[in-house]
Enzyme design. Sequence first.
Site, PDB file in Angstrom:
ATOM      1  N   LYS A 112       0.823  -1.218   0.000  1.00 18.52           N
ATOM      2  CA  LYS A 112       0.000   0.000   0.000  1.00 18.52           C
ATOM      3  C   LYS A 112       0.848   1.256   0.000  1.00 18.52           C
ATOM      4  O   LYS A 112       0.502   2.226  -0.665  1.00 18.52           O
ATOM      5  CB  LYS A 112      -0.957  -0.004   1.189  1.00 18.52           C
ATOM      6  CG  LYS A 112      -2.027  -1.047   0.996  1.00 18.52           C
ATOM      7  CD  LYS A 112      -3.246  -0.842   1.817  1.00 18.52           C
ATOM      8  CE  LYS A 112      -4.300  -1.800   1.283  1.00 18.52           C
ATOM      9  NZ  LYS A 112      -5.335  -2.106   2.210  1.00 18.52           N
ATOM     10  N   LYS A 195      -3.815  -8.266  -5.429  1.00 21.39           N
ATOM     11  CA  LYS A 195      -5.132  -8.716  -4.970  1.00 21.39           C
ATOM     12  C   LYS A 195      -6.205  -7.663  -5.258  1.00 21.39           C
ATOM     13  O   LYS A 195      -5.911  -6.473  -5.360  1.00 21.39           O
ATOM     14  CB  LYS A 195      -5.099  -9.091  -3.496  1.00 21.39           C
ATOM     15  CG  LYS A 195      -5.126  -7.926  -2.561  1.00 21.39           C
ATOM     16  CD  LYS A 195      -5.665  -8.330  -1.194  1.00 21.39           C
ATOM     17  CE  LYS A 195      -5.881  -7.057  -0.392  1.00 21.39           C
ATOM     18  NZ  LYS A 195      -7.066  -7.013   0.368  1.00 21.39           N
ATOM     19  N   LYS A 198     -10.927  -3.009  -2.410  1.00 28.28           N
ATOM     20  CA  LYS A 198     -12.017  -2.047  -2.602  1.00 28.28           C
ATOM     21  C   LYS A 198     -11.527  -0.614  -2.744  1.00 28.28           C
ATOM     22  O   LYS A 198     -12.226   0.230  -3.292  1.00 28.28           O
ATOM     23  CB  LYS A 198     -13.073  -2.181  -1.497  1.00 28.28           C
ATOM     24  CG  LYS A 198     -12.555  -2.002  -0.089  1.00 28.28           C
ATOM     25  CD  LYS A 198     -13.721  -2.070   0.877  1.00 28.28           C
ATOM     26  CE  LYS A 198     -13.560  -3.116   1.949  1.00 28.28           C
ATOM     27  NZ  LYS A 198     -12.317  -3.026   2.745  1.00 28.28           N
TER      28      LYS A 198
HETATM   29  N1  AQP Z   1      -9.003  -9.898  -2.790  1.00 30.42           N
HETATM   30  C1  AQP Z   1      -9.388 -10.560  -1.720  1.00 30.42           C
HETATM   31  N2  AQP Z   1      -9.572 -11.894  -1.780  1.00 30.42           N
HETATM   32  C2  AQP Z   1      -9.992 -12.577  -0.686  1.00 30.42           C
HETATM   33  N3  AQP Z   1     -10.264 -12.006   0.505  1.00 30.42           N
HETATM   34  C3  AQP Z   1     -10.090 -10.686   0.597  1.00 30.42           C
HETATM   35  N4  AQP Z   1     -10.272  -9.823   1.608  1.00 30.42           N
HETATM   36  C4  AQP Z   1      -9.965  -8.571   1.203  1.00 30.42           C
HETATM   37  N5  AQP Z   1      -9.595  -8.598  -0.087  1.00 30.42           N
HETATM   38  C5  AQP Z   1      -9.658  -9.876  -0.492  1.00 30.42           C
HETATM   39  C6  AQP Z   1     -10.734 -10.198   2.939  1.00 30.42           C
HETATM   40  O1  AQP Z   1     -11.884  -9.420   3.236  1.00 30.42           O
HETATM   41  C7  AQP Z   1     -11.928  -9.215   4.652  1.00 30.42           C
HETATM   42  C8  AQP Z   1     -12.191  -7.775   4.958  1.00 30.42           C
HETATM   43  O2  AQP Z   1     -11.089  -7.015   4.533  1.00 30.42           O
HETATM   44  P1  AQP Z   1     -10.925  -5.534   4.968  1.00 30.42           P
HETATM   45  O3  AQP Z   1     -11.908  -4.720   4.260  1.00 30.42           O
HETATM   46  O4  AQP Z   1     -11.011  -5.401   6.435  1.00 30.42           O
HETATM   47  O5  AQP Z   1      -9.437  -5.173   4.582  1.00 30.42           O
HETATM   48  P2  AQP Z   1      -8.544  -5.520   3.362  1.00 30.42           P
HETATM   49  O6  AQP Z   1      -8.026  -6.910   3.494  1.00 30.42           O
HETATM   50  O7  AQP Z   1      -7.498  -4.452   3.308  1.00 30.42           O
HETATM   51  O8  AQP Z   1      -9.543  -5.428   2.140  1.00 30.42           O
HETATM   52  P3  AQP Z   1      -9.455  -4.521   0.870  1.00 30.42           P
HETATM   53  O9  AQP Z   1     -10.642  -4.791   0.030  1.00 30.42           O
HETATM   54  O10 AQP Z   1      -8.112  -4.692   0.220  1.00 30.42           O
HETATM   55  O11 AQP Z   1      -9.601  -3.067   1.472  1.00 30.42           O
HETATM   56  P4  AQP Z   1      -8.663  -1.833   1.257  1.00 30.42           P
HETATM   57  O12 AQP Z   1      -8.598  -1.598  -0.218  1.00 30.42           O
HETATM   58  O13 AQP Z   1      -9.297  -0.721   1.993  1.00 30.42           O
HETATM   59  O14 AQP Z   1      -7.341  -2.176   1.866  1.00 30.42           O
HETATM   60  C9  AQP Z   1     -10.602  -9.719   5.230  1.00 30.42           C
HETATM   61  O15 AQP Z   1     -10.823 -10.986   5.819  1.00 30.42           O
HETATM   62  C10 AQP Z   1      -9.725  -9.830   4.010  1.00 30.42           C
HETATM   63  O16 AQP Z   1      -8.751 -10.838   4.162  1.00 30.42           O
END
Ligand code: AQP
Length: 328
Positions: A112, A195, A198
Amino acid sequence: MKTVFSGLKPTGEMTIGNYLGAIKHWPLSQSKDNRTIFFVPNSHALTVRQSPEDIKTRTLDLVAWLLTAGIEPSKSIILVQSMVPAHAELFWILDNYVTMGELSRMTQFKDKSQKLGPEGQLVGLFNYPVLMAADILLYDSNEVPVGEDQVQHVELTRDIANRFNKLYGETFVLPKATIPNYGGRVMSLDNPSVKMSKSDHPDSYVALGESAESVVNKFKRAVTDSDTQIRYNKSEKPAISNLMEIYAGFSGMSLEEIENKYEGIGYGEFKNDLGELTAEKLSSLQKDFEKYRSNEIGLMSIIEEGSQKASAIANKKLSEVKNKIGLL
Ligand code: AQP
């Protein structure tokens, strides 16, 4: 009794990665043998700049998605992080039981911070895994169901807990990350080496709230590999393997069954079918989501009640910790 604990941060629209990797599986842990706690870590959302209105709206959206996925307030505690101050207090304490070196090794921070550049490299982004450790440890969590990207943070939580227990005696339960067979790491549609996230640009993900037309179009545009076969091989064919995992997640079919079904068929037809399958599943989820999301008073009362129950558990653990380290 085992405690299962997990959460979703309100940093953007929920993607099919968050769904297939995480919340789709969470309701399965709701049973009389488990204490299940699910939360919206809205304080974590501060690591990405967004308007106060967006954070508020997205927090309620996520509570509605938890209900849509099948989390039941009569069986699980649903809380919002900022409504339970013990999270922030334990976070500060634990910050003193982890080193800069350990946090620098977290791959999510490396990825990030590279994407965001110096302006986005906030201290909060650097030490958010410690807040995550506090979230998990406050509730004596045994299992933390997550996508693969969060496994490293749960391991760091174990290390912090272990270190604290060795210094002050048994205080924290050592948590274990659990990841699903398929969908544990859904990759970006336009770059299968990163990956799906969002907070990334919209062409890279499919949001749970997207229209059928947009979903189908996004899969049509998704990148594929150089040959034409629908075959699962993550290292040689990362793009098609990712699409096959999404197909498996929404259809319930195994990867082998998908390979057999699409033998001799080209990428175009497969991507079209995948778009339609995903759109159909999302449209049914969207109907349930609207029902929960339109009742804001109902959502607020669920999180107020959940956060009160959570505070009772969390404050007890926090007092134990403060006693042990000499804080009045
Ligand atoms: N691409 C992914 N594939 C599988 N699992 C995923 N998770 C996130 N992206 C993927 C899982 O979703 C849960 C919630 O995640 P989060 O929103 O708390 O944080 P994150 O992992 O940082 O998700 P994002 O979508 O990537 O958010 P941003 O962009 O804000 O950082 C977790 O169990 C995560 O593993």
